[in-house]
Every structure is written in C-alpha cells, then in structure tokens.
Design an enzyme around this catalytic site. Structure first.
Site, short mmCIF file in Angstrom:
data_model
loop_
_atom_site.label_atom_id
_atom_site.label_comp_id
_atom_site.label_asym_id
_atom_site.label_seq_id
_atom_site.Cartn_x
_atom_site.Cartn_y
_atom_site.Cartn_z
N CYS A 104 84.96 12.96 99.57
CA CYS A 104 84.91 14.16 98.73
C CYS A 104 86.29 14.75 98.45
CB CYS A 104 84.08 15.24 99.42
SG CYS A 104 82.77 14.61 100.46
N GLU A 258 90.68 11.46 110.91
CA GLU A 258 91.81 12.17 110.32
C GLU A 258 93.09 11.51 110.84
OE1 GLU A 258 89.08 14.07 111.04
OE2 GLU A 258 88.76 14.70 108.97
N HIS A 293 86.44 22.25 97.61
CA HIS A 293 86.15 21.71 98.94
C HIS A 293 85.29 22.69 99.75
CE1 HIS A 293 86.57 18.19 101.29
NE2 HIS A 293 87.00 18.83 102.35
N TYR A 297 81.44 21.74 101.46
CA TYR A 297 80.89 21.99 102.80
C TYR A 297 79.47 22.55 102.71
CZ TYR A 297 85.37 21.18 105.14
OH TYR A 297 86.51 20.60 105.64
N CYS A 300 77.78 18.77 102.71
CA CYS A 300 77.92 17.81 103.82
C CYS A 300 77.54 18.41 105.17
CB CYS A 300 79.33 17.23 103.86
SG CYS A 300 80.58 18.26 104.66
N GLU A 448 86.35 21.27 112.14
CA GLU A 448 86.62 21.17 110.70
C GLU A 448 85.85 22.25 109.93
OE1 GLU A 448 85.22 18.05 108.29
OE2 GLU A 448 87.16 17.79 107.33
FE1 SF4 Z 1 83.30 15.33 102.49
FE2 SF4 Z 1 82.46 17.03 104.29
FE3 SF4 Z 1 84.05 15.05 105.02
FE4 SF4 Z 1 85.05 17.07 103.59
S1 SF4 Z 1 84.19 17.17 105.67
S2 SF4 Z 1 85.34 14.88 103.20
S3 SF4 Z 1 83.30 17.57 102.29
S4 SF4 Z 1 81.99 14.86 104.22
FE FE Z 2 87.26 18.46 105.07
#
Ligand code: SF4
Ligand code: FE
Length: 486
Positions: A104, A258, A293, A297, A300, A448
């Site tokens: 995303c 990450e 973003h 959230y 996701c 996160e």
């Molecule tokens: Fe996608 Fe959620 Fe991962 Fe961000 S935290 S990249 S919005 S899945």
């Molecule tokens: Fe993120």
C-alpha cells in the site's frame, strides 16, 4: 504483461540484486530466507488474489494512463468508489494474511505524487507530472511492487533538516549534474523494501527556503548502486529459523518487514525526479501521502483485527468460556472498536474529491480521525484478546515439547481445554494471538498502529487545522441568538 502471477512475482524478485544485510551479514538470497519469506508471501497474495475472478473487482482496476487492467495496488484512484474499494481490498487482504502485505505504501506515494507533481508544474512550469506519468505507466505495465520511502531519521527533533549537526539526517541532494542528481541520507522503517522492485522517495516534513536540497522526490530501482538495506528485527523473529516450530510461530505463512534503507550517494536521472527544490510543495506532498496512508489503516488493521477477534472467540470456545456474559461483551467491544476504524476508512473514502490532476483524494479530516482511532483501538482489541486468551499464550511450552515422545503426553493432558478440542488446536490459536499482539505481527498491528503513517500528534495537528472551529462557533452563536454586530 499487466498482471503478474504469484510465481512471476517471486521469479522477478530473484532477478533483483538487492544489497540486504541481516545480523551483520549480507543476505545472498532474500527470496528463500526463512525470516524474509513469510513477508514475501504476504505481498505475493496481492498478485495471487488479483488473478482470481471472485476478487477481480476489488483487486484490479482500469488504468487512466493506459486503459489496461492493472492491479489496484498500482491504480491512480479515479472516483470515490475506487477509494472505497481500496479500503475493502485492504481489509480483505488483512483477513487473508493477518499481517502487513506491504504494497500500500507505494500506492499511496503514487497517488500523492501524481496530484502534487501536477500542481508543482502549474506553479513552476516544471516537467514532473510527465516524468511521473511515464514512470508510473512502466510500473503498471510491469505490475511492480513499489516501496514508498518517507521517514527520515530526523536526528534532533528540535532542529530542521539543514540545522542538524549531521546534514545527512534528512535525505538530501549532495550533487547536481546535468543528467540528474546524487542523493545521500537514509529512510527508516521501510515497509516491504526487500520485496519491492522499486522505491519512490519523498521528503518527510514541510520545508523552509533554506532546505532546498531536502526538497527532493524521485524513484530508483531497489537494487540501485549505493542503496544498502539493513533488515529490522521483530519480536520473536528467530523462531522462523527454528525447526519444528510451526505452532510456535502462530502464523507460519505470512508476515511483514521493515528495514533501515541507506542511500550512499545514489544517482537519480532527471526523468525520475518528481520534485527538486520546490520547498513550498513538500508539505502538500507529505500531507497527501500521510492522508492516503491514514485511510489505508482503516482497511488493513481492520482485516487483521477480524482475525484477532476470531482467534479470541475460538480461544474462549476452546476454554469452554464462550457462554460467559463478560466474554460475549468483550467480543462485542472488540467488534465495535474494529468496525469504528472501518467506518472511518470508508467515510474518508466516500467523502473524497478530485484533485486538479484528476485522481481522487480522501477527505483529510476523516482520514486523520481514522488514523487517530488506529493509534488506540488495536491496543484495546489486543488487551481484550489477551484477557480472553489467558496467561497460557505466553507461558506455554514449545511445539517440540508437544511432539516429544516422553513430554508430549503431559502437554496433551494438562493443556487440554474443553472436549473434544485437540490440545494442539488450543496451542495454535493461543500462539496466533501471541503472534499478533506480542510477536512478529505485532509490529504491524500494535506499534505501527501508533507510529505508522505518522504518530498520534501528527493527526491531532491535522485535525485541529481541519476542524473549522470558527464555523462551529458561528453555528453556536446562531442558535444562542448572539449577534456580534448588535
Ligand atoms: Fe498496507 Fe497496512 Fe502494511 Fe501499511 S501497514 S503497508 S497500509 S498492510
Ligand atoms: Fe505502514
């Protein structure tokens, strides 16, 4: 090829020559590395599901650039319906992976740059919009995964980019050439970079005139010379290296990752530059990316939350506690919190509007409210799931003990719950809850949720800017019969 299969995606990653390090050593083959592979599987789901007819509507879209069918993770939103579908797609993928599927960030970066580059060109007569359209057409046609890189290390938070003791603490241009620029710096918390073909880099905060060298947005292939990737640790990560530890992993197939990404004098050709010195547009780019973003959230985290709520309900059943009224109430509370996040994700999408470039932007106030809720609700959902699960989720022996010819019978006997549930199933569901609340997936679901897409205070600043208190005061005056001109 506008849609890659899962296998084509995996093979395409093998062709990259990424400079990845973990535990002080270079990772020669990231694709098959047991600690990285689950995160690759999560991204691979974005390819796999796009091939399945039942998910076609959510997972694909028609490109405004080419008219071709593309993966929605590369789509420039053309309507509020597109924005809503994005959130639904993210919830669905959260449900399928119970982790971060990583793709995303590039999507959000693309939509933010597309509209900002257009407006920079209008103000300055630059050529960034054409640059970006050409670049993104290439991404769509190859169905690439793109990492969006925003967060700089930031050093001393009381000082701006050009005031730091070390000028590289924010990524910057160190050399200007006729054919492009050379950049130096780093981006932290880079979600999914090892599973990405490309990286799109943006500034991390609004900038002043003196920060010109920091006002740079561009893209490069993820294996460009000068890029160094240092893989981030996660709680319980080395369980993935253990043998016979499937149960202990909680979620053996999927994960996220990450990394610290270093740009050690990386050359960027002119055609891949989308902002270069226009400091007054850095803030717009940051706000739009963050807004998208924060919307993300709302999808996701909800999908991952669905799995956690299901796991908590199963844990209650396996304990024979599902009929207790306080358990039922806790599951209701978890659902209420989860759906509140989703409501904000859908609302900021449905209330979106077109930008001057033509793609659609979410409602900024509602997207920030969405993320502000995400900084809190997954913590409460996690707390309630731990309450329901019981202490065994953190004190339980390992899978190896369960399989041991001598010890196994004790585990079977003393860790059994309500009949006829096998002890192994009870262990599996408790480990899943552990994974999502304290283990590798907790990176995506907990911390996160706090800091990703901006820490809580960043949303509060945006909420305060968008809240239009003056208009609300006037509403109150109207009702109360206050006329300041009298
Ligand atoms: Fe996608 Fe959620 Fe991962 Fe961000 S935290 S990249 S919005 S899945
Ligand atoms: Fe993120």
């Amino acid at each position: 090829m506008t849609l890659m299969t899962r296998q084509q995606y995996i093979e395409s990653l093998r062709k990259l020559n990424l400079n990845v390090y973990m535990f002080g050593e270079r990772v020669e083959n990231p694709v098959d590395h047991p600690m990285i592979k689950p995160s690759m599987n999560s991204v691979a789901m974005t390819y796999e599901m796009a091939q399945q007819p039942e998910y076609e509507d959510l997972m694909t879209a028609v490109s405004n650039l080419t008219g071709n069918k593309v993966n929605r993770f590369t789509h420039l939103h053309q309507s509020t319906e597109d924005l809503v579908k994005k959130v639904k797609m993210q919830r669905m993928l959260g449900q399928k992976t119970a982790s971060c599927f990583q793709r995303c960030v590039g999507l959000d970066a693309a939509n933010a740059i597309y509209s900002t580059a257009f407006e920079v060109d209008q103000a300055y007569g630059t050529n960034y919009f054409e640059n970006f359209k050409k670049y993104w057409t290439m991404i769509q046609e190859n169905d690439y995964t793109v990492d969006g890189a925003m967060t700089d290390p930031k050093g001393d938070r009381s000082l701006g980019p050009s005031e730091q003791n070390d000028p590289d603490l924010y990524l910057r241009v160190v050399e200007r050439r006729k054919d492009g620029v050379v950049v130096r710096g780093a981006k932290v918390h880079q979600t999914g970079i090892v599973n990405s073909h490309e990286v799109v880099v943006m500034p991390t905060i609004s900038l002043k005139d003196k920060d010109k060298d920091y006002a740079i947005a561009f893209s490069v292939p993820s294996d460009t010379e000068g890029i160094i990737i240092i893989y981030g640790r996660q709680s319980c990560d080395t369980r993935k290296l253990e043998e016979d530890a499937d149960i202990d992993l909680g979620n053996k197939n999927f994960g996220g990752h990450e990394a610290l990404m270093i740009f050690e004098d990386v050359f960027v050709p002119n055609e891949r530059i989308f902002l270069n010195g226009e400091t007054d547009f850095a803030g717009m780019l940051v706000e739009r990316f963050a807004g998208y973003h924060r919307q993300s959230y709302g999808g996701c985290k909800v999908g991952v939350g669905d799995v956690l709520i299901g796991a908590a309900a199963l844990a209650a059943e396996y304990n024979g506690a599902q009929k207790a009224s306080h358990i039922k109430d806790k599951l209701i509370e978890m659902t209420h919190l989860n759906e509140t996040i989703y409501s904000c994700g859908i609302a900021c999408s449905a209330e979106g509007c077109p930008t001057a470039a033509g793609n659609y932007l979410i409602d900024m106030l509602l997207a920030n409210v969405c993320k502000q809720n995400v900084t809190r609700f997954p913590y409460e959902i996690s707390r309630l799931s731990e309450d329901i699960a019981g202490g065994l989720m953190v004190t339980m022996p390992s899978e190896k003990d369960l399989r041991d010819p001598v010890l196994g019978k004790y585990i079977e006997k003393y860790l059994q719950g309500a009949a006829p549930v096998p002890t192994e199933n009870r262990m599996r569901i408790l480990r899943l809850i552990e994974n999502m609340t304290l283990g590798t997936a907790a990176v995506g679901y907990r911390t996160e949720s706090m800091h990703g897409a901006g820490s809580p205070q960043a949303q509060r600043i945006m909420i305060s800017r968008q809240s239009d208190l003056e208009q609300k005061k006037q509403l109150a005056k109207n009702i109360a019969g206050i006329d300041d001109n009298k």
